[in-house]
Design a protein around this motif. Structure first.
Motif, mmCIF file in Angstrom:
data_model
loop_
_atom_site.group_PDB
_atom_site.id
_atom_site.type_symbol
_atom_site.label_atom_id
_atom_site.label_comp_id
_atom_site.label_asym_id
_atom_site.label_seq_id
_atom_site.Cartn_x
_atom_site.Cartn_y
_atom_site.Cartn_z
ATOM 1 N N LYS A 9 0.956 -1.288 0.111
ATOM 2 C CA LYS A 9 -0.145 -0.026 0.035
ATOM 3 C C LYS A 9 0.925 1.293 -0.071
ATOM 4 C CE LYS A 9 -4.109 -1.794 2.436
ATOM 5 N NZ LYS A 9 -4.851 -1.953 3.499
ATOM 6 N N SER A 10 2.028 1.224 0.686
ATOM 7 C CA SER A 10 2.683 2.345 0.868
ATOM 8 C C SER A 10 3.579 2.802 -0.372
ATOM 9 C CB SER A 10 3.727 2.207 1.978
ATOM 10 O OG SER A 10 4.666 1.042 1.501
ATOM 11 N N ILE A 11 3.734 1.697 -1.553
ATOM 12 C CA ILE A 11 4.532 1.990 -2.704
ATOM 13 C C ILE A 11 3.523 2.316 -3.846
ATOM 14 C CG2 ILE A 11 6.482 0.389 -1.913
ATOM 15 C CD1 ILE A 11 5.161 -1.498 -3.907
ATOM 16 N N ILE A 12 2.250 2.539 -3.623
ATOM 17 C CA ILE A 12 1.407 2.749 -4.847
ATOM 18 C C ILE A 12 1.696 4.314 -5.429
ATOM 19 C CG2 ILE A 12 -1.105 3.100 -5.459
ATOM 20 C CD1 ILE A 12 -1.805 0.691 -3.674
ATOM 21 N N PHE A 13 1.405 4.993 -4.323
ATOM 22 C CA PHE A 13 1.699 6.533 -4.811
ATOM 23 C C PHE A 13 3.139 6.730 -5.513
ATOM 24 C CE2 PHE A 13 2.746 10.951 -3.832
ATOM 25 C CZ PHE A 13 1.841 11.598 -4.745
ATOM 26 N N PRO A 14 4.237 6.421 -4.564
ATOM 27 C CA PRO A 14 5.517 6.470 -5.041
ATOM 28 C C PRO A 14 5.773 5.883 -6.507
ATOM 29 C CG PRO A 14 5.715 6.147 -2.685
ATOM 30 C CD PRO A 14 4.090 5.854 -3.257
ATOM 31 N N ALA A 15 5.273 4.677 -6.774
ATOM 32 C CA ALA A 15 5.402 4.204 -8.007
ATOM 33 C C ALA A 15 4.780 5.197 -9.092
ATOM 34 C CB ALA A 15 4.524 2.803 -8.079
ATOM 35 N N GLU B 297 11.500 3.296 -11.627
ATOM 36 C CA GLU B 297 10.872 2.294 -10.681
ATOM 37 C C GLU B 297 11.869 1.890 -9.744
ATOM 38 O OE1 GLU B 297 7.899 2.672 -9.775
ATOM 39 O OE2 GLU B 297 7.199 3.867 -11.531
ATOM 40 N N LEU B 298 13.235 1.800 -10.343
ATOM 41 C CA LEU B 298 14.382 0.965 -9.745
ATOM 42 C C LEU B 298 14.421 1.095 -8.308
ATOM 43 C CD1 LEU B 298 16.653 -0.979 -10.167
ATOM 44 C CD2 LEU B 298 18.326 0.986 -10.912
ATOM 45 N N PRO B 299 14.639 2.444 -7.759
ATOM 46 C CA PRO B 299 14.751 2.391 -6.161
ATOM 47 C C PRO B 299 13.635 1.724 -5.505
ATOM 48 C CG PRO B 299 15.038 4.748 -7.374
ATOM 49 C CD PRO B 299 14.410 3.743 -8.366
ATOM 50 N N LEU B 300 12.497 1.875 -5.998
ATOM 51 C CA LEU B 300 11.122 1.346 -5.383
ATOM 52 C C LEU B 300 11.208 -0.258 -5.571
ATOM 53 C CD1 LEU B 300 8.788 2.632 -3.994
ATOM 54 C CD2 LEU B 300 7.646 2.325 -6.078
ATOM 55 N N ILE B 301 11.770 -0.657 -6.533
ATOM 56 C CA ILE B 301 11.856 -2.176 -6.615
ATOM 57 C C ILE B 301 12.978 -2.757 -5.577
ATOM 58 C CG2 ILE B 301 12.473 -4.073 -8.159
ATOM 59 C CD1 ILE B 301 11.335 -2.473 -10.380
ATOM 60 N N MET B 302 14.037 -2.047 -5.583
ATOM 61 C CA MET B 302 15.134 -2.268 -4.751
ATOM 62 C C MET B 302 14.604 -2.082 -3.180
ATOM 63 S SD MET B 302 18.205 -0.461 -6.470
ATOM 64 C CE MET B 302 19.363 -0.737 -5.331
ATOM 65 N N PHE C 13 17.454 2.220 4.796
ATOM 66 C CA PHE C 13 16.611 2.730 5.973
ATOM 67 C C PHE C 13 15.330 1.843 6.394
ATOM 68 C CE2 PHE C 13 18.473 6.984 4.388
ATOM 69 C CZ PHE C 13 18.938 7.198 5.569
ATOM 70 N N MET C 14 14.787 1.066 5.097
ATOM 71 C CA MET C 14 13.904 0.160 5.502
ATOM 72 C C MET C 14 14.319 -1.119 6.162
ATOM 73 S SD MET C 14 11.765 0.094 1.649
ATOM 74 C CE MET C 14 10.302 -0.769 2.179
ATOM 75 N N PHE D 96 21.999 3.751 -6.285
ATOM 76 C CA PHE D 96 22.578 4.171 -5.153
ATOM 77 C C PHE D 96 21.333 4.881 -4.193
ATOM 78 C CE2 PHE D 96 26.393 4.462 -7.749
ATOM 79 C CZ PHE D 96 27.180 3.609 -6.889
ATOM 80 N N ILE D 97 20.645 5.656 -4.867
ATOM 81 C CA ILE D 97 19.369 6.222 -3.886
ATOM 82 C C ILE D 97 18.690 4.984 -3.616
ATOM 83 C CG2 ILE D 97 17.161 7.295 -4.149
ATOM 84 C CD1 ILE D 97 18.499 9.293 -6.001
ATOM 85 N N GLY D 98 18.342 3.782 -4.256
ATOM 86 C CA GLY D 98 17.726 2.652 -3.988
ATOM 87 C C GLY D 98 18.276 1.958 -2.816
#
Length: 294
Positions: free
Chosen positions: A146-152, A211-216, A278-279, A270-272
């Motif tokens: 749920k938390s990644i829907i908007f960032p995606a 979407e790479l950072p989000l996938i990582m 942090f996650m 690197f951002i990912g």
């Protein structure tokens, strides 16, 4: 018996045919949404209509607002209007668009309508995918999804904007420079269908690449890949970034576009990796709190 065990047993009781029916139902809803939005962009035009508020003195009129109004039009549809916007904003001076095949304008409108349909139905697509996979997820996996829907959605939009405002103008200017260097014997022209398909491919490919950072972060969030693994293998990440850049680039700019995309994707890698770190810390804190409660 834990909640997860009960959910798994419930899923195991359902035969495979029921899962296939559920999947077909979700896919059908996605296809219907895509078809409706595609027809809107392909067959309807958009015009801003001024709404006036009567002014009591001297018969004057006061403009209240401009309201967007849809009207049926195949030759001035939203996709055609957007094609015109691409031509006026993206095409550098000196480059002319030509129609090589008879149905090039139709295909150009089709490509843009399909892109807009996919882009605007992303929330519906995500919702249907979520409804299908949610019963088989842990509670923390549901929260993560749920938390990644908007960032995606935001990252896809940022990637498309990056391609639209930087990559495509840079690519067209380099092509114009090459054509100019060949002398007056060569006239800088582009086929309409080729131009639109290239623009759409870059918009979609760059949007997905962002979407790479989000996938990582998601893989680390569910415990598949540790954050230290991303950092240790950063060379492979950079290599894959440049391979992706080589794949999605049109390959006609002497390596300039590939380098820009590769550096951008490497930065996103690197951002990912930092997001994953942090996650992972957040997961450890939640695990400690759960153990303290027990």
């Amino acid at each position: 018996m834990t909640e997860r065990t009960r959910e798994v047993e419930k899923l195991e009781e359902r035969p495979l045919i029921e899962h296939l029916r559920e999947l077909a139902y979700r896919l059908r809803r996605i296809l219907i949404a895509l078809a409706i939005t595609f027809m809107i962009y392909f067959m309807l035009g958009l015009e801003l209509v001024r709404v006036y508020l009567p002014y009591p003195f001297f018969g004057l009129k006061y403009v209240l607002a401009e309201v967007p109004v849809l009207y049926p039009s195949l030759f001035d549809s939203i996709s055609v209007q957007l094609t015109q916007l691409f031509i006026y904003n993206e095409l550098p001076k000196g480059v002319k668009l030509i129609i090589i095949n008879l149905f090039d304008p139709l295909f150009a409108s089709f490509y843009i309508s399909l892109y807009l349909a996919i882009f605007t139905t992303i929330p519906i697509i995500v919702r249907e995918i979520w409804a299908f996979v949610a019963p088989g997820l842990y509670e923390h996996e549901k929260k993560l999804f749920k938390s990644i829907i908007f960032p995606a959605f935001l990252l896809f939009a940022l990637g498309s904007a990056f391609a639209y405002f930087l990559l495509i103008p840079l690519m067209l200017r380099i092509i114009l420079l090459y054509a100019t260097a060949l002398g007056s014997a060569v006239e800088p022209t582009l086929g309409l269908r080729s131009f639109v398909s290239t623009v759409m491919t870059l918009l979609i490919a760059t949007g997905l690449s962002f979407e790479l950072p989000l996938i990582m972060g998601g893989l680390t969030g569910v415990g598949v890949v540790k954050s230290i693994t991303w950092l240790k293998n950063w060379r492979w990440g950079v290599l894959v970034s440049f391979i992706i850049a080589w794949i999605i680039s049109p390959g006609t700019t002497g390596g300039i576009i590939e380098t820009v995309i590769g550096i951008t994707l490497s930065t996103l890698y690197f951002i990912g990796a930092l997001i994953s770190k942090f996650m992972e810390k957040g997961r450890k804190k939640e695990s400690q709190k759960t153990l303290e409660r027990i």
